[in-house]
Design an enzyme around this catalytic site. Sequence first.
Site, PDB file in Angstrom:
ATOM      1  N   GLY A   1       2.927   2.107  10.739  1.00  0.00           N
ATOM      2  CA  GLY A   1       3.926   3.160  10.596  1.00  0.00           C
ATOM      3  C   GLY A   1       4.667   3.509  11.878  1.00  0.00           C
ATOM      4  O   GLY A   1       5.356   4.526  11.939  1.00  0.00           O
TER       5      GLY A   1
ATOM      6  N   HIS B   1      -9.310   0.897   5.003  1.00  0.00           N
ATOM      7  CA  HIS B   1      -8.037   1.122   5.695  1.00  0.00           C
ATOM      8  C   HIS B   1      -8.291   2.054   6.885  1.00  0.00           C
ATOM      9  O   HIS B   1      -9.116   2.960   6.800  1.00  0.00           O
ATOM     10  CB  HIS B   1      -7.007   1.731   4.736  1.00  0.00           C
TER      11      HIS B   1
ATOM     12  N   ASN C   1       0.866  -1.176   0.000  1.00  0.00           N
ATOM     13  CA  ASN C   1       0.000   0.000   0.000  1.00  0.00           C
ATOM     14  C   ASN C   1       0.911   1.236   0.000  1.00  0.00           C
ATOM     15  O   ASN C   1       1.520   1.545   1.008  1.00  0.00           O
ATOM     16  CB  ASN C   1      -0.882  -0.060   1.258  1.00  0.00           C
TER      17      ASN C   1
ATOM     18  N   GLU D   1      -6.761   4.474   7.960  1.00  0.00           N
ATOM     19  CA  GLU D   1      -6.587   5.909   7.654  1.00  0.00           C
ATOM     20  C   GLU D   1      -7.828   6.464   6.951  1.00  0.00           C
ATOM     21  O   GLU D   1      -8.166   7.641   7.117  1.00  0.00           O
ATOM     22  CB  GLU D   1      -5.305   6.106   6.817  1.00  0.00           C
TER      23      GLU D   1
ATOM     24  N   LYS E   1       0.152   4.274  -0.204  1.00  0.00           N
ATOM     25  CA  LYS E   1      -0.468   5.470   0.413  1.00  0.00           C
ATOM     26  C   LYS E   1      -0.243   6.696  -0.480  1.00  0.00           C
ATOM     27  O   LYS E   1      -0.156   6.553  -1.692  1.00  0.00           O
ATOM     28  CB  LYS E   1       0.048   5.658   1.842  1.00  0.00           C
TER      29      LYS E   1
ATOM     30  N   GLU F   1      -4.975  -5.066  10.634  1.00  0.00           N
ATOM     31  CA  GLU F   1      -3.957  -4.040  10.821  1.00  0.00           C
ATOM     32  C   GLU F   1      -4.236  -3.270  12.115  1.00  0.00           C
ATOM     33  O   GLU F   1      -5.060  -2.342  12.118  1.00  0.00           O
ATOM     34  CB  GLU F   1      -3.981  -3.056   9.651  1.00  0.00           C
TER      35      GLU F   1
ATOM     36  N   SER G   1       3.719  -2.218  10.259  1.00  0.00           N
ATOM     37  CA  SER G   1       5.173  -2.306  10.485  1.00  0.00           C
ATOM     38  C   SER G   1       5.789  -3.640  10.065  1.00  0.00           C
ATOM     39  O   SER G   1       6.721  -4.125  10.707  1.00  0.00           O
ATOM     40  CB  SER G   1       5.504  -1.979  11.943  1.00  0.00           C
TER      41      SER G   1
HETATM   42  P1  PGA Z   1       3.112   0.229   7.552  1.00  0.00           P
HETATM   43  O1  PGA Z   1       1.619   0.434   6.985  1.00  0.00           O
HETATM   44  O2  PGA Z   1       3.658  -1.028   6.925  1.00  0.00           O
HETATM   45  O3  PGA Z   1       3.858   1.460   7.095  1.00  0.00           O
HETATM   46  O4  PGA Z   1       3.006   0.119   9.023  1.00  0.00           O
HETATM   47  C1  PGA Z   1       0.773  -0.646   6.800  1.00  0.00           C
HETATM   48  C2  PGA Z   1      -0.557  -0.184   6.234  1.00  0.00           C
HETATM   49  O5  PGA Z   1      -1.038   0.878   6.649  1.00  0.00           O
HETATM   50  O6  PGA Z   1      -1.157  -0.846   5.391  1.00  0.00           O
END
Ligand code: PGA
Length: 253
Positions: free
Chosen positions: A173, A97, A9, A99, A11, A167, A213
């Site tokens: 992140g 997601h 992803n 976010e 983003k 997740e 992560s």
């Molecule tokens: P990350 O994000 O690997 O940067 O923690 C995962 C995601 O949001 O899908």
Amino acid sequence: MRRKLIAGNWKMNGLTQDGVALAKGLSDLYRTLTKPSFDMFIAPPFTLLSKVVETAKESGIWVGGQDCSMYDSGAHTGDVSPVMLKDLGCGGVIVGHSERRADHGETNDIVKAKAEAALKAGLGVIICVGETLAEREAGKTLDVVGSQIKGSVPEGAKAGHVVIAYEPVWAIGTGKTPTTDDVQEVHAFMRQKLAGLLGEETAQQMQLLYGGSVKPSNAKELLSLPDVDGALVGGASLKVDDFWAIASTQLSA
Ligand code: PGA
């Protein structure tokens, strides 16, 4: 035997040059595998989709959106419909997601409607769920994940068309991950929940990804858990070497 899925992803990252180089680097590597033992999916920002679809063409990598509208067309300024994604050559889309849930107020009902629209358009769908830190600390992880699954997964969802990504919001992140025992506990719980909603056979076949992560150093451990069928990777999916290192853990698996 469930196939592993390594999903990236991107983003809101990448301008044309970087995005195309990333897609080309991954496509060249994936193409070297005569019979890949895992699937690969990448979700660039909308602005790069067309070029990435073109670059990854015939590589076997699945390209898709990070979100889509619940509508096919019409007066929805700024939105992109799943029919448009399909038209562009996308194979799938991520919905729900955290976010999107947090920044855009997406509820389970909205996520479910988006997933239904995407399936109707012929796309594969990755539906994301996961608890916040406060929810985990309050011991509510399984309740939250259970109700997100119940509320966001379309009735009659089929394995091969729908993938669920767990997740934990606090792991995205941050460099933090749950223990492998915690990840396995949630994944086993999700499969049990899906069995109740969709039937045992579908639940056994449905791919469940872990995200938050994931990096080259922890991928092997996470991906070897019995109910983890792949990874949804954010930050580490932005570099060919890192993402390929994560995927490569599946080469000898
Ligand atoms: P990350 O994000 O690997 O940067 O923690 C995962 C995601 O949001 O899908």
